[in-house]
Design a protein around this motif. Sequence first.
Motif, mmCIF file in Angstrom:
data_model
loop_
_atom_site.group_PDB
_atom_site.id
_atom_site.type_symbol
_atom_site.label_atom_id
_atom_site.label_comp_id
_atom_site.label_asym_id
_atom_site.label_seq_id
_atom_site.Cartn_x
_atom_site.Cartn_y
_atom_site.Cartn_z
ATOM 1 N N ILE A 24 0.710 -1.078 0.144
ATOM 2 C CA ILE A 24 -0.104 -0.146 -0.045
ATOM 3 C C ILE A 24 0.971 1.159 -0.033
ATOM 4 O O ILE A 24 1.591 1.377 1.022
ATOM 5 C CB ILE A 24 -0.904 0.031 1.239
ATOM 6 C CG1 ILE A 24 -1.686 -1.318 1.297
ATOM 7 C CG2 ILE A 24 -1.822 1.211 1.257
ATOM 8 C CD1 ILE A 24 -2.548 -1.444 2.354
ATOM 9 N N GLN A 27 -8.556 -2.650 -0.311
ATOM 10 C CA GLN A 27 -9.552 -1.801 -0.838
ATOM 11 C C GLN A 27 -10.365 -1.245 0.283
ATOM 12 O O GLN A 27 -11.041 -0.182 0.256
ATOM 13 C CB GLN A 27 -10.149 -2.669 -1.912
ATOM 14 C CG GLN A 27 -9.310 -2.830 -2.994
ATOM 15 C CD GLN A 27 -9.826 -3.655 -4.114
ATOM 16 O OE1 GLN A 27 -10.274 -4.835 -3.800
ATOM 17 N NE2 GLN A 27 -9.787 -3.329 -5.544
ATOM 18 N N GLU A 48 -3.276 10.174 -2.423
ATOM 19 C CA GLU A 48 -3.473 9.101 -3.587
ATOM 20 C C GLU A 48 -3.007 7.812 -2.879
ATOM 21 O O GLU A 48 -2.097 7.892 -2.370
ATOM 22 C CB GLU A 48 -2.741 9.342 -4.906
ATOM 23 C CG GLU A 48 -3.134 10.862 -5.320
ATOM 24 C CD GLU A 48 -2.179 11.261 -6.457
ATOM 25 O OE1 GLU A 48 -2.813 11.863 -7.348
ATOM 26 O OE2 GLU A 48 -1.004 10.995 -6.409
ATOM 27 N N ALA A 49 -3.603 6.778 -3.287
ATOM 28 C CA ALA A 49 -3.239 5.503 -2.882
ATOM 29 C C ALA A 49 -2.827 4.561 -4.097
ATOM 30 O O ALA A 49 -3.459 4.766 -5.107
ATOM 31 C CB ALA A 49 -4.193 4.549 -1.998
ATOM 32 N N VAL A 50 -1.932 3.687 -3.996
ATOM 33 C CA VAL A 50 -1.434 2.696 -4.876
ATOM 34 C C VAL A 50 -1.411 1.255 -4.555
ATOM 35 O O VAL A 50 -0.955 1.106 -3.239
ATOM 36 C CB VAL A 50 0.033 3.126 -5.669
ATOM 37 C CG1 VAL A 50 0.399 2.171 -6.675
ATOM 38 C CG2 VAL A 50 -0.066 4.676 -6.005
ATOM 39 N N LEU A 51 -1.869 0.349 -4.774
ATOM 40 C CA LEU A 51 -2.107 -0.883 -4.601
ATOM 41 C C LEU A 51 -1.064 -1.838 -5.560
ATOM 42 O O LEU A 51 -1.458 -1.946 -6.879
ATOM 43 C CB LEU A 51 -3.295 -1.382 -4.396
ATOM 44 C CG LEU A 51 -4.147 -1.142 -3.247
ATOM 45 C CD1 LEU A 51 -5.655 -1.581 -3.220
ATOM 46 C CD2 LEU A 51 -3.628 -1.470 -1.810
ATOM 47 N N LEU A 107 -8.860 1.096 2.442
ATOM 48 C CA LEU A 107 -8.652 2.517 1.962
ATOM 49 C C LEU A 107 -9.979 3.187 1.532
ATOM 50 O O LEU A 107 -10.122 4.568 1.905
ATOM 51 C CB LEU A 107 -7.640 2.352 0.426
ATOM 52 C CG LEU A 107 -6.482 1.998 0.575
ATOM 53 C CD1 LEU A 107 -5.892 1.440 -0.593
ATOM 54 C CD2 LEU A 107 -5.566 3.111 1.091
ATOM 55 N N HIS A 122 -4.133 3.875 -8.771
ATOM 56 C CA HIS A 122 -3.215 2.881 -9.419
ATOM 57 C C HIS A 122 -3.415 1.464 -8.672
ATOM 58 O O HIS A 122 -3.120 1.603 -7.570
ATOM 59 C CB HIS A 122 -1.929 3.365 -9.899
ATOM 60 C CG HIS A 122 -1.363 2.097 -10.906
ATOM 61 N ND1 HIS A 122 -1.405 2.090 -12.080
ATOM 62 C CD2 HIS A 122 -0.531 1.187 -10.520
ATOM 63 C CE1 HIS A 122 -0.675 1.313 -12.675
ATOM 64 N NE2 HIS A 122 -0.227 0.496 -11.682
ATOM 65 N N MET A 123 -3.655 0.358 -9.556
ATOM 66 C CA MET A 123 -3.843 -0.844 -8.813
ATOM 67 C C MET A 123 -3.248 -1.983 -9.862
ATOM 68 O O MET A 123 -3.813 -1.968 -10.765
ATOM 69 C CB MET A 123 -5.240 -1.107 -8.671
ATOM 70 C CG MET A 123 -5.454 -2.289 -7.578
ATOM 71 S SD MET A 123 -7.114 -2.378 -6.795
ATOM 72 C CE MET A 123 -7.920 -3.017 -8.087
ATOM 73 N N ARG A 144 -8.394 7.675 -2.249
ATOM 74 C CA ARG A 144 -8.630 7.379 -3.539
ATOM 75 C C ARG A 144 -7.417 6.723 -4.081
ATOM 76 O O ARG A 144 -6.443 6.951 -4.117
ATOM 77 C CB ARG A 144 -8.609 8.958 -4.225
ATOM 78 C CG ARG A 144 -8.869 8.646 -5.685
ATOM 79 C CD ARG A 144 -9.024 10.212 -6.170
ATOM 80 N NE ARG A 144 -8.153 10.989 -5.630
ATOM 81 C CZ ARG A 144 -7.146 11.582 -6.525
ATOM 82 N NH1 ARG A 144 -6.947 11.354 -7.966
ATOM 83 N NH2 ARG A 144 -6.106 12.548 -6.121
ATOM 84 N N VAL A 145 -7.963 5.332 -4.773
ATOM 85 C CA VAL A 145 -6.694 4.433 -5.279
ATOM 86 C C VAL A 145 -6.577 4.889 -6.587
ATOM 87 O O VAL A 145 -7.732 4.955 -7.488
ATOM 88 C CB VAL A 145 -7.354 3.068 -5.238
ATOM 89 C CG1 VAL A 145 -6.175 2.290 -5.911
ATOM 90 C CG2 VAL A 145 -7.517 2.441 -3.948
#
Length: 166
Positions: free
Chosen positions: A34, A125, A96-99, A128, A137-138, A134-135
């Motif tokens: 994460i 998910q 911003e979140a990236v998984l 978050l 990119h995954m 807000r994701v």
Amino acid sequence: MSTRDLQVKMCEIAVSSGSDARVLRATLGSCVGIGLLWRARDTYGLAHCLLPQPVGHTRYAVPGAQLGNGAKYVIDALPALISMMGAGSAPDGEIEAVLAGGANMMQHRTTLHEPIGELNVRMAQQVLAGAGMRVVHMDVGGECGRQLTIDCEQPHYAVRRFSRPA
């Protein structure tokens, strides 16, 4: 890897800023990475989570809940990461979140439960979403490993895929 690279190992959390000129990096299989990017404050974090939650735990964490120590569980990692970044009062949508990760790295003929990678991603998910993150990119699932990199100086994130040896 350069001296400014910081390898975030399994069950670890790291936080850095653009002024540190660090690169946060996690190599992931079924674990989920994460990454949080708070560009307005030039603060970035990465958690390398092994499992979704402790056995018997029935609901996901929310910011402000009792924090676990580290990133063994997704449910503890996000609140701890938010706290370490000083982001508890960040406006909604500013971080911003990236998984990445959550792969099925083992070939099983029969399974007693869903693959751990899928459970990790689903929990990430949920946590978050509960935190209003807000994701952006995954890159998750499948059968390949990944490396999640956050260059805090640029600021930029990248996910590189690699195959499991035959």
